[in-house]
Design an enzyme around this catalytic site. Structure first.
Site, PDB file in Angstrom:
ATOM      1  N   SER A   1       0.843  -1.192   0.000  1.00 41.45           N
ATOM      2  CA  SER A   1       0.000   0.000   0.000  1.00 41.45           C
ATOM      3  C   SER A   1       0.878   1.240   0.000  1.00 41.45           C
ATOM      4  O   SER A   1       2.007   1.197   0.486  1.00 41.45           O
ATOM      5  CB  SER A   1      -0.881  -0.010   1.241  1.00 41.45           C
ATOM      6  OG  SER A   1      -1.475   1.249   1.413  1.00 41.45           O
TER       7      SER A   1
ATOM      8  N   TYR B   1      -1.312   0.757  10.729  1.00 39.85           N
ATOM      9  CA  TYR B   1      -1.513   0.028   9.476  1.00 39.85           C
ATOM     10  C   TYR B   1      -0.329   0.272   8.541  1.00 39.85           C
ATOM     11  O   TYR B   1       0.226  -0.659   7.943  1.00 39.85           O
ATOM     12  CB  TYR B   1      -2.811   0.508   8.826  1.00 39.85           C
ATOM     13  CG  TYR B   1      -3.022  -0.011   7.429  1.00 39.85           C
ATOM     14  CD1 TYR B   1      -3.585  -1.261   7.221  1.00 39.85           C
ATOM     15  CD2 TYR B   1      -2.658   0.752   6.319  1.00 39.85           C
ATOM     16  CE1 TYR B   1      -3.773  -1.745   5.934  1.00 39.85           C
ATOM     17  CE2 TYR B   1      -2.839   0.276   5.035  1.00 39.85           C
ATOM     18  CZ  TYR B   1      -3.401  -0.966   4.847  1.00 39.85           C
ATOM     19  OH  TYR B   1      -3.584  -1.443   3.582  1.00 39.85           O
TER      20      TYR B   1
END
Lengths: 454, 280
Positions: free
Chosen positions: B144, B157
């Protein structure tokens, strides 16, 4: 016997896979490798000129056959040669051409091994007259899955399965070949231009039988009325009386080939993929067409220049850039000219940058179960694999070819859909059955056999 | 086997209900893929995903896989490889977590890290070993943009994805020359196709091993940058298309959308005092 782990691709340089490479020097070493191969099997490999993944075996063993390269016997009276499977056609020409004998069938490259030529049942510009390679093989020795060496003769099921069997029936160890007698080492070449595909097909159909070799370089970048225009060349081994006086003294000495390029060339792999795009392809094709004479007869050419022009450029497969290239070769029968027209039209309309497209007329087919040639027309072209949407486009062409009863050449394939294969090769089930009986544990496997479930 | 264009014939999706994973599977089924393994925790969503792919003509099987149960990975995944070659493994599982709650409850933060990083390291290594043994295949890892630089809004995250990203890059180098290709995919904000939901609403599913939407909620604040909003938001279909192109080109890193490569390389070098004040 040396062993190393290598990443291998076909000549098209797509889809690399890794395998253990063995280089046997004797039959015993080859048999030991086949017996000792693990669950992922083994496959023989020659000089790596097959465009697809036929000589790769991911995670398994690959037998590099190039050290089994002796010419064992030659009969100068009948032209019969006994040689090991790893000897190249180049070497055979080098040794036997000065004696007045020439390889009966040669594809576009002479850097292929005899074993590979039988396994792929290669064809050349002389298919109409000479058929494919296996027609000139009178016997070969085959190392089968049980580790035994069998002598295989034409007319037997094992011969038919092995000729064009992509190495999946066993490892060819040696072969007995019948050579073709020649008087000189030069070719007498006739050239003519065809203005479009209809004209080309008409010229090929009407062409006399006086020439042994015949092929046409089609310009697939031209569109409109010029779609399918081509330069047609026909050749024959030159007779002694056509040679100039100085050449008649040593008529067989004009074969001065280049050396086999090293596996790892010093030429860095830096050619950008986009360099040879549509515009340059079209320009090159235009130049090639315009430069060719409208009509010329009896031009003397060297054998290598006529039959293997690309061999002069070492590692020419790099010109398509990092992404590699796809070689698409299909054949359709006589009476299916409309399919050929449609396909050529589609390729030109899509403006595929095809640098070398060759159209041939095939003669009678050979008994090999998976042999490619069918009597009719065959078109071969190279396309850069990086072209967006090329996969689907070629899938579409496959369907047209299959619907017309034609087929795609397995030696050069790297992308065929497994489900159209059975339609193209009606004797596939026979081949599979024979393989299942001969090699129940799958000692011979390749990436091609996994991809297409051969 | 993969064909000349990198299209695989068999696919294993780790995180079988992942939208990106399923969008990729659909796209690949339209090319060459005939066998699909969906690995995830047993759920109706997993079964319906399998049924949907079967409807597209693929032979689909599901397998019980839990990212947090790293002890079981070797057995579970090893079994899949014994049944036949896998040409492509798509590591698509991951949970976005809930930054505010995770900061207060360290255990739930650990769960995010364990799923996204530890679970992926374990599953990734097992698959890499199996791919290496078969001598070919692609391991596609969904990373990501959040892993590119730690941000106040989602650093838990983001740090897990940063770890995963570094792991995948190293693994790719380790496997160079073995016939196995490792590709890191870095999507930006992924908005499910056909919906216009806000970043905050996305990715509330926290079931380990079955989710999905890598980088969804976590990079949501990026969308608050007005000038980047429209072009840098992507969809699972766009990510799937980029994966297929990446396979053809044998890319090592893929950004979706491609412009993120430039944006992130600029953001990466912004000094921290300034970066802290940016509305990202």
């Amino acid at each position: 016997m040396s062993v190393d782990t290598v990443s291998l691709t076909g000549w098209g340089r797509t889809a690399p896979t890794t395998a253990l490479r063995f280089r046997p020097r004797s039959y015993e070493e080859a048999a030991a490798t086949v017996r000792g191969c693990g669950p992922r099997g083994s496959i023989a490999r020659g000089l790596g000129r097959s465009h697809g993944d036929a000589a790769q075996n991911a995670g398994g063993s690959v037998l590099d056959m190039t050290r089994l390269n002796r010419i064992r016997a030659f009969d100068a009276g009948s032209g019969v040669v006994v040689c090991e499977a790893g000897v190249s056609l180049h070497r055979l020409m080098e040794v036997l051409l000065p004696l007045g004998w020439f390889v009966p069938v040669t594809p576009g490259s002479r850097y292929i091994t005899v074993g590979g030529a039988i396994g792929s049942d290669v064809h050349g510009h002389n298919h109409r007259a000479a058929g494919s390679f296996s027609r000139h093989v009178t016997e070969f020795e085959l190392l089968t899955a049980d580790g035994e060496v069998r002598a295989v003769r034409p007319g037997t099921p094992l011969f038919d399965a092995t000729a064009g069997g992509m190495g999946l029936t066993g490892v060819i160890l040696s072969a007995t070949l019948r050579f073709h007698p020649v008087k000189t080492s030069l070719m007498s070449v006739d050239t003519e231009r065809a203005t479009d595909l209809d004209d080309l097909l008409a010229r090929l159909t009407a062409g006399g039988r006086r020439h042994r070799y015949e092929s046409a370089r089609v310009d697939l970048t031209s569109r409109g009325r010029a779609t399918g225009r081509a330069v047609l060349t026909r050749g024959e081994h030159a007779s002694l009386d056509t040679l100039p006086a100085h050449a008649r003294r040593a008529p067989l000495s004009y074969f001065r080939p280049t050396q086999l390029p090293a596996a790892h060339s010093l030429v860095p792999d830096l050619v950008p993929g986009g360099l040879l795009g549509r515009t340059s392809a079209a320009a090159l094709a235009e130049l090639r067409y315009r430069r060719a004479p409208r009509s010329r007869t009896g031009e003397l050419q060297r054998l290598s220049a006529f039959l293997h022009p690309l061999d002069a450029v070492p590692h020419w497969n790099r010109i398509h850039g990092h992404g590699g290239f796809v070689h698409y070769e299909f054949a359709v029968g006589h009476g299916q000219e409309e399919t050929l027209h449609r396909i050529v039209r589609q390729i030109s309309q899509r403006r595929c940058p095809s640098f070398l497209a060759v159209l041939r007329r095939f003669g009678a087919s050979d008994p090999g179960l998976l042999s490619f040639p069918v009597p009719g027309w065959a078109l071969a072209l190279d396309l850069p694999a990086s072209l967006p949407g090329l996969g689907r486009f070629l899938d579409g062409l496959d369907e047209e070819v299959a619907a017309a009863g034609g087929r795609v050449c397995l030696t050069n394939d790297s992308r065929l859909r497994p489900d159209v294969l059975a339609a193209m090769y009606p004797r596939l089930s026979e081949f599979r059955a024979l393989r299942a009986e001969l090699d129940p544990n799958g000692a011979f496997r390749s990436d091609l056999s996994r991809r297409l479930s051969l | 086997m993969k064909d000349a264009f990198g299209a695989p014939q068999s696919l294993l999706v780790l995180g079988g209900t992942s939208e990106i994973g399923l969008a990729t599977a659909r796209r690949l089924i339209a090319c060459r893929t005939r066998t699909v393994w969906l690995a995830g925790r047993p759920s109706p969503a997993l079964e319906s995903a399998a049924a949907e792919l079967r409807g597209r003509g693929a032979y689909v099987r599901t397998v019980d896989f839990d990212a947090l149960d790293t002890q079981s990975h070797e057995t579970t995944l090893g079994k899949i490889f014994t049944e036949g070659d896998i040409d492509m493994v798509l590591l698509a599982f991951g949970i976005p977590g809930d930054q505010e709650r995770d900061e207060e409850e360290p255990l739930s933060a650990v769960r995010v890290a364990q799923t996204n990083y530890t679970g992926a390291v374990s599953a990734g290594l097992v698959c890499a070993g199996a791919l290496q043994a078969q001598g070919h295949g692609s391991l596609v890892v969904l990373s990501s943009v959040a892993g590119e630089r730690a941000r106040r809004a989602d650093f838990i995250y983001g740090s897990s994805k940063a770890g995963l990203d570094a792991f995948a890059q190293g693994l790719g180098d380790a496997l160079h020359g073995t016939g196995v290709h490792v590709m890191v995919v870095r999507p930006g904000l992924v908005r499910p196709a056909g919906t216009a939901r806000s970043g905050a609403a996305a990715g509330t599913d926290t079931r380990a091993g079955t989710d999905t939407r890598a980088g969804t909620a976590a990079v949501a604040p990026l969308a608050t940058i007005p000038f980047t909003r429209a072009p840098l938001v992507t969809t699972p279909e766009a990510v799937a298309a980029a994966i297929v192109t990446g396979l053809r080109r044998r890319s090592e890193t893929v950004w979706v959308p491609g412009a993120l490569r430039a944006v992130m390389s600029a953001l990466r070098h912004v000094p921290r005092p300034l970066f802290r004040r940016l509305p990202v």
